[in-house]
Design an enzyme around this catalytic site. Structure first.
Site, mmCIF file in Angstrom:
data_model
loop_
_atom_site.group_PDB
_atom_site.id
_atom_site.type_symbol
_atom_site.label_atom_id
_atom_site.label_comp_id
_atom_site.label_asym_id
_atom_site.label_seq_id
_atom_site.Cartn_x
_atom_site.Cartn_y
_atom_site.Cartn_z
ATOM 1 N N GLU A 204 0.901 -2.709 2.684
ATOM 2 C CA GLU A 204 0.124 -2.053 1.626
ATOM 3 C C GLU A 204 0.834 -2.150 0.269
ATOM 4 O O GLU A 204 0.926 -1.175 -0.475
ATOM 5 C CB GLU A 204 -0.157 -0.585 1.990
ATOM 6 N N GLU A 275 -5.923 -1.295 10.308
ATOM 7 C CA GLU A 275 -5.803 0.156 10.523
ATOM 8 C C GLU A 275 -7.164 0.814 10.431
ATOM 9 O O GLU A 275 -7.712 0.987 9.341
ATOM 10 C CB GLU A 275 -4.849 0.801 9.503
#
Length: 845
Positions: A204, A275
């Site tokens: 991320e 995710e």
């Protein structure tokens, strides 16, 4: 001259062409809904490739259902059971991070033992015939202490985390190289015959990239080039990285990537979801976190209807943040609302409903990969995604009702389909309804905690009161910063100073006391004046800064002030993590006759850690170093110890910390993590009351439990519990579709395994137990949830008798809603009815 081709030859050529096309499709898809293991458990080298449609193993397209399980968040003895249950839930991939600070807690000293045996964990995945996704990071966030970065990294000169910074890149490259080499040496990458089919570099990064400007952009390129240089021959991914450099695949994280993901940043990259959040992690002070099974299933069906090829549930099993491994203010319990709860027990209906959506999608697999996508808008909030191969019967459809409140009727190809609010119905053959995301046909369950008879027999608690610090040689003008002072070796550090006052300094009015004020960067303090604890204050995950203010009784002459600063984990995210600070920043005494006294620069002694920690009194040997006394109520930092025998049976264990406030717990010298009972949620309840005890930490008798209590505590009500999910339920309506497990696909053709497809409730006890009691049954309009069902306005008076007849004494049973006895006394014949059942499972007496 024109050659004349005989009709028989034309027919032969046509047949051969059809066979070639069919063969090509068959090579790229499985033959049936269950599939095989695609060589996932074999040691045969596997080529992992991809294009804009999917990942491929040896040229064969596959749907990948993955779940995150983090090896340090459980003990090795339970890994096989977790993997077995994941496989049974329809997963064919397990995803995990690599935890740098667990593997290299001290620079140059590596740990790959016990809970950190990454190689063993990956090998177990392989043995269970599943694939693996290894997210190397090495920054992982994961609500893990310091985001997985070891503390010593902060002390490297001139370092800037996660930037084009030479010191950071040097150490990052060294660690990643070590991990990749370990995987190669153990032959764990798929091209070597192992299970790893994808690897991730960074994590991320887009969320902080702008903070580093051009050094962020160049670091991103460097990280991508580093990954590619390892030549693992499996694809590399970056999550939430819209500018992932070629050939790195950018992936989605979130709750609804079927709608929020803009897609891969290259036409030849597949659509991957790394995710899919099964709930939400919790911090101390949070109320319960939830995400429904229906919403999860909707998100998965939608994603695969829009070219998705891999979904990963974060988390599939969250596990436990043992010792001091959790990030700032995180609870010990991690993603307990996942399909496998913290104790490794199957959470229904989440586990079963997701298993069913996996089954439904696999029924569509051949058509998803051989067909072309067509999108149709059928009206407001009504749409259909179709995967069809023109000129063939190969067709799969996803009918969507996106209205969040109203059911909708959808007419598709001349047939009417009724869809509940916000739901997707899956038609593997563009005709037959096999699954709706809102209609749960799998069973439900409820978790129970039962007091252990064996373990709670002989608790005789003793206590040791922590020694307040004396003057040390480490005296600085002002209090030192807490992260730097403790260096992640302990949560605690003492700050002490003395102030001399004469009677003219002290307030002379009756009832007026001076006030000690401490402004702090976090996380919390316990304040002592002249040996007496005067109070506690702390921040939170959102607001770590706080101000402590308490009236104090000061005396004429010398007054001793001691502050016990405490941390609740290091930060795990954001830019410039190496510049985060904690601890007191301003200390004053208000209300003196001589005015406000600033004692920030008064000169402060420092002591890192507690006396009990240094002596390791939480171990059998260390406990002999101090004198324990009969237990009582504590009002300052106190250690309690007791002994208990191993609980009966083999259920997972927990300790319930009623009567305690805040601290840590050790079992036979091993920390099971931080507890914080006094930090209440908005519901006026502790965020977590039960704390998991791994059975592998126990011996048959005389297990040492040591509790460090920082505030006020009395352990007399502390108890050892057994966890189970032996309360199982079903809630089925006459509107429900049949179970998707009654359908199968062979060579692309949908088959029905039973003739009777009418709705029915199905119950199955865990662990070879049987149904010993029917606790609730209502056929009519019941409502509520498992463990809390209620009878509605109409119910069949024989509901319970019918269920008992079909289920009592059996390990599993089926209750058809068309059972004649249920309809004998119909209180509301005009309504479609529901059947709610709750039973108890146990071993036969």
């Amino acid at each position: 001259m024109v050659e004349v081709v005989e009709p028989s030859r034309i027919l032969l050529i046509t047949l051969l062409s059809i066979l070639l096309v069919t063969s090509s499709i068959a090579q790229n898809t499985d033959e049936d809904d269950e599939g095989d293991d695609d060589g996932a458990g074999s040691n045969i080298p596997k080529e992992v490739t991809y294009d804009g449609r999917s990942l491929m193993i040896n040229g064969k397209r596959e749907l990948f259902f993955s779940g995150s399980i983090h090896y340090p968040r459980s003990t090795p003895d339970v890994w096989p059971d977790l993997l077995k249950k994941s496989k049974q839930g329809g997963l064919n991939v397990i995803e995990t991070y690599a935890f740098w600070n667990g593997h290299e807690p001290v620079q140059g000293k590596y740990n790959f033992e016990g809970q950190y045996d990454l190689v063993k964990f990956i090998k177990l995945i392989h043995q269970h015939k599943m694939y693996a996704v290894l997210r190397v990071g090495p920054f992982i966030q994961a609500e893990w202490n310091h985001g997985g970065l070891p503390y010593w990294l902060r002390e490297v000169p001139n370092i800037v985390f996660r930037s084009d910074n030479e010191p950071f890149k040097y150490h990052m490259k060294k660690f990643v190289t070590m991990i990749i080499d370990k995987m190669k040496q153990a032959k764990l990458f798929a091209p070597q015959g192992g299970p790893i089919i994808l690897s991730q570099i960074e994590n991320e990064y887009k969320t902080i990239q702008l903070a580093y400007r051009e050094r962020g952009d160049s670091y991103l390129q460097w990280a991508a080039n580093l990954a590619i240089s390892f030549n693992t021959k499996v694809p590399w991914i970056m999550c939430k990285q819209t500018d992932a450099p070629e050939p790195i695949i950018n992936t989605c994280n979130g709750r609804h990537c079927g709608d929020t993901f803009m897609g891969p940043n290259g036409p030849n990259k597949p659509t991957l979801w790394t995710e899919n959040w099964t709930a939400q992690f919790r911090v101390f002070g949070d109320p319960p976190s939830q995400r429904s099974a229906e919403d999860l299933a909707y998100s998965v069906a939608r994603f695969f209807s829009k070219k998705g090829t891999l979904v990963n549930y974060y988390m599939y099993h969250g596990g436990t943040n043992y010792a001091r491994t959790s990030a700032s203010f995180l609870t010990t319990r991690y993603y307990d609302e996942a399909p496998l709860d913290e104790f490794g027990l199957i959470r229904e209906p989440k586990w079963g409903h997701l298993k069913d959506v996996h089954w439904a999608l696999k029924l569509c697999k051949r058509n998803l990969f051989s067909g072309s996508p067509v999108f149709q808008k059928l009206g407001p909030n009504k749409e259909v995604h179709v995967w069809e191969q023109p000129g063939t019967p190969n067709c799969a459809a996803f009918l969507s009702n996106n209205d969040t409140k109203k059911p909708q009727a959808i007419n598709f190809r001349g047939r009417d389909y009724d869809l509940p609010p916000r739901s997707i119905t899956i038609l593997p053959d563009c005709k037959t309804e096999v699954y709706n995301t809102q209609m749960i046909t799998s069973q439900h369950n409820s978790r129970n905690f039962v007091r252990s008879a064996n373990a709670n027999k002989n608790f005789n608690w003793e206590m040791y009161i922590e020694v307040l610090p004396t003057e040390s040689e480490d005296v600085k003008p002002e209090p030192r910063e807490l992260f730097d002072l403790t260096k992640d070796t302990t949560d605690y550090a003492w700050y002490t100073t003395k102030i001399d006052l004469d009677r003219r300094d002290l307030p002379m009015k009756k009832g007026v006391l001076p006030v000690l004020r401490v402004a702090s960067f976090g996380h919390g303090i316990h304040a002592y004046v002249n040996g007496k604890c005067i109070g506690t204050a702390h921040g939170s995950k959102v607001e770590k800064d706080f101000v402590f203010q308490k009236p104090v009784e000061l005396k004429e002459g010398s007054n001793r002030i001691a502050l016990l600063g405490f941390l609740v984990g290091l930060p795990d995210s954001g830019a410039n993590m190496h510049r985060r600070y904690a601890g007191p920043r301003s200390i004053t005494i208000l209300g003196l006759n001589t005015g406000t006294l600033d004692i920030t620069l008064n000169g402060w002694s420092h002591q890192v850690g507690l006396d009990g920690e240094k002596k390791q009194i939480y171990t059998e040997k260390g406990s002999e170093k101090v004198k324990w006394t009969e237990s009582g109520l504590s009002e300052r930092v106190t250690w309690f110890k007791g002994y208990f025998d191993a609980p009966e049976g083999d259920h997972p264990l927990a300790v319930k910390l009623i009567g305690m406030s805040k601290g840590m717990v050790w079992i036979n010298g091993q920390s099971i993590g931080r507890y914080w009972m006094s930090f209440l949620s908005p519901l006026k309840q502790p965020t977590q009351s039960e704390y998991l005890i791994p059975r592998s930490y126990l011996q048959p008798t005389n297990n040492l439990i040591v509790i460090l209590e920082e505030e006020k505590g009395d352990p007399t009500e502390v108890e050892i519990l057994l966890a189970n999910r032996d309360t199982i339920c079903s809630f089925i309506t006459e509107y429900h579709l049949p179970s998707v497990r009654l359908f199968q696909s062979k060579a692309g053709q949908l088959r029905v395994l039973e003739n009777d497809l009418r709705p029915r409730a199905e119950l199955s006890c865990p662990h070879q137990k049987q149904i010993v009691a029917v606790e609730f049954a209502s056929f009519g309009d019941p409502f509520g949830s498992c463990g809390n069902y209620l009878v509605g306005n109409c119910t069949s008076p024989v509901s319970k008798q019918v269920v008992e007849k079909l289920c009592l004494g059996k390990p599993k049973c089926k209750i058809p809603l068309h059972t004649p006895d249920l309809h004998k006394y119909d209180e509301c014949p005009e309504r479609k009815k529901a059947l709610a059942v709750q039973v108890k499972c146990d071993f036969e007496a």
